[in-house]
Design an enzyme around this catalytic site. Structure first.
Site, PDB file in Angstrom:
ATOM      1  N   SER A  63       0.800  -1.236   0.000  1.00  0.00           N
ATOM      2  CA  SER A  63       0.000   0.000   0.000  1.00  0.00           C
ATOM      3  C   SER A  63       0.831   1.284   0.000  1.00  0.00           C
ATOM      4  O   SER A  63       0.280   2.367  -0.213  1.00  0.00           O
ATOM      5  CB  SER A  63      -0.913   0.031   1.215  1.00  0.00           C
ATOM      6  OG  SER A  63      -2.002  -0.822   0.992  1.00  0.00           O
ATOM      7  N   LYS A  66       0.484   3.410  -2.984  1.00  0.00           N
ATOM      8  CA  LYS A  66      -0.685   4.284  -3.196  1.00  0.00           C
ATOM      9  C   LYS A  66      -0.296   5.769  -3.172  1.00  0.00           C
ATOM     10  O   LYS A  66      -0.981   6.602  -3.754  1.00  0.00           O
ATOM     11  CB  LYS A  66      -1.743   4.000  -2.124  1.00  0.00           C
ATOM     12  CG  LYS A  66      -2.343   2.592  -2.214  1.00  0.00           C
ATOM     13  CD  LYS A  66      -3.176   2.253  -0.981  1.00  0.00           C
ATOM     14  CE  LYS A  66      -3.761   0.853  -1.030  1.00  0.00           C
ATOM     15  NZ  LYS A  66      -4.436   0.477   0.226  1.00  0.00           N
ATOM     16  N   TYR A 188      -3.357  -2.812 -10.222  1.00  0.00           N
ATOM     17  CA  TYR A 188      -3.244  -2.529  -8.781  1.00  0.00           C
ATOM     18  C   TYR A 188      -2.307  -3.529  -8.088  1.00  0.00           C
ATOM     19  O   TYR A 188      -1.461  -3.149  -7.281  1.00  0.00           O
ATOM     20  CB  TYR A 188      -4.651  -2.560  -8.161  1.00  0.00           C
ATOM     21  CG  TYR A 188      -4.659  -2.480  -6.659  1.00  0.00           C
ATOM     22  CD1 TYR A 188      -4.484  -1.256  -6.008  1.00  0.00           C
ATOM     23  CD2 TYR A 188      -4.826  -3.626  -5.878  1.00  0.00           C
ATOM     24  CE1 TYR A 188      -4.472  -1.190  -4.618  1.00  0.00           C
ATOM     25  CE2 TYR A 188      -4.823  -3.562  -4.497  1.00  0.00           C
ATOM     26  CZ  TYR A 188      -4.645  -2.340  -3.879  1.00  0.00           C
ATOM     27  OH  TYR A 188      -4.632  -2.268  -2.498  1.00  0.00           O
ATOM     28  N   TYR A 240      -4.608   3.836   7.946  1.00  0.00           N
ATOM     29  CA  TYR A 240      -6.003   3.361   8.059  1.00  0.00           C
ATOM     30  C   TYR A 240      -6.570   3.671   9.438  1.00  0.00           C
ATOM     31  O   TYR A 240      -6.435   4.801   9.918  1.00  0.00           O
ATOM     32  CB  TYR A 240      -6.094   1.853   7.742  1.00  0.00           C
ATOM     33  CG  TYR A 240      -5.191   1.461   6.614  1.00  0.00           C
ATOM     34  CD1 TYR A 240      -5.443   1.927   5.330  1.00  0.00           C
ATOM     35  CD2 TYR A 240      -4.063   0.682   6.813  1.00  0.00           C
ATOM     36  CE1 TYR A 240      -4.604   1.615   4.283  1.00  0.00           C
ATOM     37  CE2 TYR A 240      -3.213   0.363   5.760  1.00  0.00           C
ATOM     38  CZ  TYR A 240      -3.495   0.833   4.522  1.00  0.00           C
ATOM     39  OH  TYR A 240      -2.658   0.530   3.495  1.00  0.00           O
ATOM     40  N   VAL A 258       1.289  -3.954   3.744  1.00  0.00           N
ATOM     41  CA  VAL A 258       1.246  -5.273   4.381  1.00  0.00           C
ATOM     42  C   VAL A 258       2.499  -6.116   4.119  1.00  0.00           C
ATOM     43  O   VAL A 258       2.635  -7.196   4.680  1.00  0.00           O
ATOM     44  CB  VAL A 258      -0.017  -6.104   4.011  1.00  0.00           C
ATOM     45  CG1 VAL A 258      -1.265  -5.511   4.617  1.00  0.00           C
ATOM     46  CG2 VAL A 258      -0.141  -6.287   2.514  1.00  0.00           C
TER      47      VAL A 258
END
Ligand code: GLN
Length: 304
Positions: A63, A66, A188, A240, A258
């Site tokens: 992530s 991103k 992705y 998050y 992760v």
């Protein structure tokens, strides 16, 4: 000198701090990683690099990618970006579906999976060869032209993308995804599989410590306002449902993945990357966060 001493101290204090979480098992190829790997790198705006532990070991950034796709897309979309995605913390897990129905397919922010999928969808529309163009961008940021996707991890995640595919299909039902959901998942999962070590990762975030300029080349990636905004989004949404706790403990804009990577920025000074694959229940590296908390505590510097 001070940075070297501090990260060596942290490495020493935390080198046996393991067994309090689990490596990401839902992407089978990720579960093969050595759970005890531990690397730290500080990259400063003056071009200095300080590392401790396994700073040469490569891992997939997941992530953390991103931030790169958001930088590429926001360059083209400007304020229109906020019509397709929000900029508020979600307070939910990174892969949650829960808010999407009520909020009519406009994901709460660009860092939860639903939001990142919307951003990658626009990347696919805006760029001729999105996978190649993303790699070129990350290679420029890190100064390493050899960076690549980890195909094994990408394919493993594509094969097990039931949840992300559900998110993509659901958002598409509201008209907020334009490309084919399966192709979107392919792009992705590739972005998530970019393979880097902590040194490359820290260097590639220096543009956010220097108001949008890559310090080693002088190349401008985005404006100072855009850099401020990316940092603000990392601070409020980068971890998050643990973003508040991260801000409280570390006091810096940060982004996790992760794969066990966590990166943080001290604007005007440096970027720091930590890799430790065991994750807490929020999917964030607990030792990575602990190391960053000690870093700002020992250094006596944060954005606050
Ligand atoms: N590839 C992962 C996923 O989409 C990224 C999630 C993460 O790093 N938090 O599930």
């Amino acid at each position: 000198m001070q940075y070297r001493q501090i990260i060596e101290r942290i490495y020493d204090e935390l080198k046996d701090y393991t067994g309090h979480g689990k490596v990401a098992g839902y992407i089978p190829a990720l579960s093969k990683v050595n759970p005890h790997s531990f690397g730290i790198t500080v990259a400063t705006l003056d071009g200095e690099i300080f590392s401790a532990g396994d700073s040469g070991g490569r891992f997939t950034i997941q992530s953390i990618s991103k931030v790169f796709t958001l930088a590429m897309v926001s360059r083209h979309m400007g304020n229109r970006l906020w019509e397709i995605v929000g900029r508020e913390p979600s307070g939910t897990a990174f892969n949650s579906l829960i808010q999407l129905e009520q909020e009519k397919g406009i994901p709460r922010n660009p860092f939860i999976n639903a939001g990142a999928l919307v951003i990658t969808d626009r990347l696919m529309t805006l760029y001729d060869d999105p996978k190649k163009d993303l790699l070129t961008f990350v290679r420029e940021l890190s100064g390493n032209s050899g960076l690549d996707y980890d195909k094994e991890v990408a394919l493993s995640e594509i094969e097990h993308s039931y949840r992300n595919l559900a998110l993509a299909n659901f958002v598409k039902s509201f008209g907020n995804i334009h490309n084919d959901p399966q192709e979107l998942i392919n792009t992705y999962c590739h972005q998530c599989s970019i393979s880097m070590n902590t040194e490359e990762l820290a260097k590639s975030f220096l543009f956010l410590a220097s108001g949008g300029v890559i310090p080693s080349s002088g190349q401008r990636v985005c404006g100072t306002r855009s850099s401020k905004r990316l940092n603000a989004l990392m601070l409020t949404c980068g971890l998050y449902n643990e973003s508040g706790d991260f801000a409280y403990r570390v006091g810096l804009p940060g982004k996790s993945g992760v794969g066990g990577g966590v990166v943080a920025v001290i604007p005007g000074r440096l970027a720091i990357a930590v890799w430790s694959p065991e994750l807490n229940s929020n999917g964030n590296s607990y030792r990575g966060i602990e190391a960053l908390e000690r870093f700002t505590t020992y250094l006596g510097v944060s954005v606050f």
